[in-house]
Structure formats: structure tokens, C-alpha cells
Design a protein around this motif. Sequence first.
Motif, mmCIF file in Angstrom:
data_model
loop_
_atom_site.group_PDB
_atom_site.id
_atom_site.type_symbol
_atom_site.label_atom_id
_atom_site.label_comp_id
_atom_site.label_asym_id
_atom_site.label_seq_id
_atom_site.Cartn_x
_atom_site.Cartn_y
_atom_site.Cartn_z
ATOM 1 N N SER A 128 -22.074 -32.034 50.671
ATOM 2 C CA SER A 128 -21.682 -32.383 49.310
ATOM 3 C C SER A 128 -20.908 -30.885 48.799
ATOM 4 C CB SER A 128 -22.966 -32.871 48.581
ATOM 5 O OG SER A 128 -24.220 -31.778 48.415
ATOM 6 N N PHE A 129 -21.593 -29.742 49.298
ATOM 7 C CA PHE A 129 -21.248 -28.421 48.738
ATOM 8 C C PHE A 129 -19.906 -28.195 49.165
ATOM 9 C CE2 PHE A 129 -25.922 -28.078 48.419
ATOM 10 C CZ PHE A 129 -26.140 -27.769 46.974
ATOM 11 N N ASP A 130 -19.372 -28.798 50.043
ATOM 12 C CA ASP A 130 -17.953 -28.541 50.594
ATOM 13 C C ASP A 130 -17.008 -29.912 50.202
ATOM 14 O OD1 ASP A 130 -18.780 -26.726 52.317
ATOM 15 O OD2 ASP A 130 -19.383 -28.204 54.045
ATOM 16 N N PHE B 86 -26.140 -32.589 44.085
ATOM 17 C CA PHE B 86 -24.979 -32.022 43.879
ATOM 18 C C PHE B 86 -23.946 -32.780 43.379
ATOM 19 C CE2 PHE B 86 -20.913 -29.834 44.702
ATOM 20 C CZ PHE B 86 -20.984 -28.547 43.837
ATOM 21 N N VAL C 213 -29.319 -27.159 50.288
ATOM 22 C CA VAL C 213 -28.994 -25.864 49.812
ATOM 23 C C VAL C 213 -29.184 -24.751 50.931
ATOM 24 C CG1 VAL C 213 -29.204 -23.766 48.125
ATOM 25 C CG2 VAL C 213 -29.552 -26.079 47.541
ATOM 26 N N HIS D 269 -23.570 -22.094 47.898
ATOM 27 C CA HIS D 269 -23.959 -23.324 47.570
ATOM 28 C C HIS D 269 -24.758 -23.138 45.854
ATOM 29 C CE1 HIS D 269 -24.393 -24.919 51.941
ATOM 30 N NE2 HIS D 269 -22.926 -24.826 51.475
ATOM 31 N N LYS E 251 -22.113 -22.574 43.391
ATOM 32 C CA LYS E 251 -21.417 -23.927 43.119
ATOM 33 C C LYS E 251 -22.332 -24.603 42.182
ATOM 34 C CE LYS E 251 -18.319 -24.272 47.184
ATOM 35 N NZ LYS E 251 -18.176 -25.003 48.210
ATOM 36 N N ALA E 252 -23.452 -24.933 42.418
ATOM 37 C CA ALA E 252 -24.447 -25.485 41.457
ATOM 38 C C ALA E 252 -24.733 -24.947 40.050
ATOM 39 C CB ALA E 252 -25.833 -25.591 41.984
#
Length: 380
Positions: A43-45, A289, A311, A316, A319-320
Motif C-alpha cells: 500500500s505504501f507504494d 494506510f 511498515v 513508509h 507517508k503515513a
Amino acid sequence: RLNDCHNFSDFRRMARQRLPGPIFDYIDGGADDEVTYRRNAESFDTCDLVPNVLRGVSEIDMSVTVMGQKLAMPFYCSPTALQRLFHHQGERAVAKAAAKYGTMFGVSSLGTISLEEARGISASPQVYQFYFHRDRGLNRAMMQRAKQVGVEVMMLTVDSITGGNRERDKRTGFAIPFKLNLAGMAQFALKPAWAINYFTHEGFKLPQLDEHVDMGGGTMSISRYFTEMLDPSMTWDDVADMVRQWSGPFCLKGIMSVEDAKRAVEIGCSGIVLSNHGGRQLDGSRAAFDQLAEIVDAVGDRIDVIMDGGVQRGTHVLKALSLGAKAVGIGRYYLFPLAAAGQPGVERALEQMRVEIERGMKLMGCSSIGQLSRENLRFR
Ligand code: HOC
């Protein structure tokens, strides 16, 4: 070997080499097809960072205040169960490492050291994570004990009224305590370094639970714990009573919907942790996320929104925080280093995360966490 660990994957690999297979799979595994487990990290990407430059970033302040607790770094060690099974130093190592880095750590009701001992080891803010048991007396007793110990934050996990379908654990027969039966002996032979430490240090205990539960000398599987001991009839009214009784920072872990986040505000919680339990409970549920912006927009001005799941990098965390999280929880990120090398492993992992956040902030032109905003992110 520890010096060769530069990221999450390196620590995971080292932990895998050291741990008996069933224990590695217990930490590493998720529910069903592990779709949510994988999505947490992916999800972070789905978004990219947009840096600013020439902002004067020679001094970096990454401290945050969450649920009234001042943390030197914007992430904390989430409470996780059974840590002395992974390394004989268990929670002691994590509590000491968290104290060294000025961050919060959690002790689980399924933790393998007592709340009292953890308090003695570390003056860092302590979270006590517990489940809602069928035995209401046990729930009350757990809160009273935490109050006496001076625990800063109570954290009730609300996504686990029944166990997730963890097929890896079914296949390996994972249960506690680790027994020296035939299968256990085979593991002992395969991973002698782990086994010598495990069996030569004090026996396996669950100090928060042992006085309340009689396992009759048998073993307890995850599904047995969840099914027999936890109360699926729990409602918001029950939680509201607990928040009143605690009368201090109280946090719900496992909130994912806007509606539930608003209920948490109404009953007086100080924080919510958006979490799908590391992909270990409801497979197919959304990554925290991905759900973060929606929740921050709905309640972020009234309650501290925290997230965990997947994470693995300083970016990461950044971003959060850019989306509006107040802090981020890490789980497997410190558990694999713990399993790999005990306290030095956890410290190395925390240091790597700290350095990655510091470097990321410098490269993004932010000298304090308050300067991060959605202007720093673009979704694809
Ligand atoms: C034998 C009891 O939160 C997890 C933990 C809870 C484990 C209970 C184990 O694995 O998700």
C-alpha cells in the motif's frame, strides 16, 4: 551477521535461519491467502513523495506527541504476544531498546514478562494491550493491575473476537508452550542455538494470564485462545464502561471504518489504531494506510489516529504522517530483529528506522514532523 542486516528483509532472513519453522511461520504468517498481509506493505507504494528543497534542514526534530505521550521518534513498538518464544530476552530486549530510543513500547496481555517487570526496565511510556475476555472479572483485574503499575496507555484490541484462519499455524500445529515431544525434539535438533537458549532460561510464562487460566499442563493454540477465552458478544457499551473505569488515555486497536472511528470519539477514547492485525485476522480487509486519509478527515481533529501494518521503511512512516497519522506502530519490523539477535538486533532496527526517517525528512525539506502534509504526497 547482524552487521549484514540493513533492512527488514535481511532481518527476516536471519530470523528464519535461527527460529524453529513453526515459530517463524507464526510471526511471518497471515490469514487465508495472506492477501491483506501482502497488501499492507504494497500500500505504501501506491503513492509517491514530493520533496521540497532549500529549506534549511540542518536540525531535524522527529519527536511527536501521541495520546499525551512525548516520543522522540514518530513510531513505537506495538504490543505483540509471546516474545520470549522468539528470543529468550523477549520483551526485556524490546523495553530496553525502546527506552534507549525514547519511544513507547507495548506489553501484551499475552506477553511473556510481567507489566511490573517491564515498568522496572523502562521509563518509556508503556502501552498495555489486552483483549476482551469472556471472564469480565479478568478484564477488570487486568485494568486494575495496569493502573497500579502506572501504565500510561490502555489499548483494547477489537479485531480479534475470533481467530483468523492462519493456515501456516494449522499446518505446523503451532501452540504454546513449546513442547519437547517428538516434533519439538526435531526442531531442537534443527535449531540448537535457539533451543539451548529457550530451554536453559526460565520456563515459558504468561504473567498477565497465568493466574487466571489453567491450561492443565496442555497446550493452547491460537484458535483455542480466541474461541474459548474471548467474548464475541462485546459491544460499544462494554468498551464505554472500560474507558470510564480507566480514566486515562485509552485506545482502540483494529478500527477501520469511519463509523467506528466516530464511535470511538463519542465514548471518549484518546486514540485509535487503524490496523488489520498485520493481515492475521480478516483476510481481504483494506490496508490501514489505504484507509488512513478517510479516517483522518473524519475524526483527526478530535482523536489521535495511529496506523500499523506493513511498515518496513522510514519513508513508509513519513507517508503515513504526511496523510495525518500522529504516529505509526511497528510489529514484525522489530520482531524479526529480536528473533535474529535479541536486544542488539532490536536496537539496530530502531536505529535504522530513525536514520531513514532523518534522511527522508532532510531530503523532503522538512525539519519537523509538523511540516509534513498531503502536499508531500501524490497518489498514482
Ligand atoms: C496462543 C495464543 O495477537 C496474534 C496475537 C495473539 C496470539 C494469541 C496466541 O498472533 O495475532
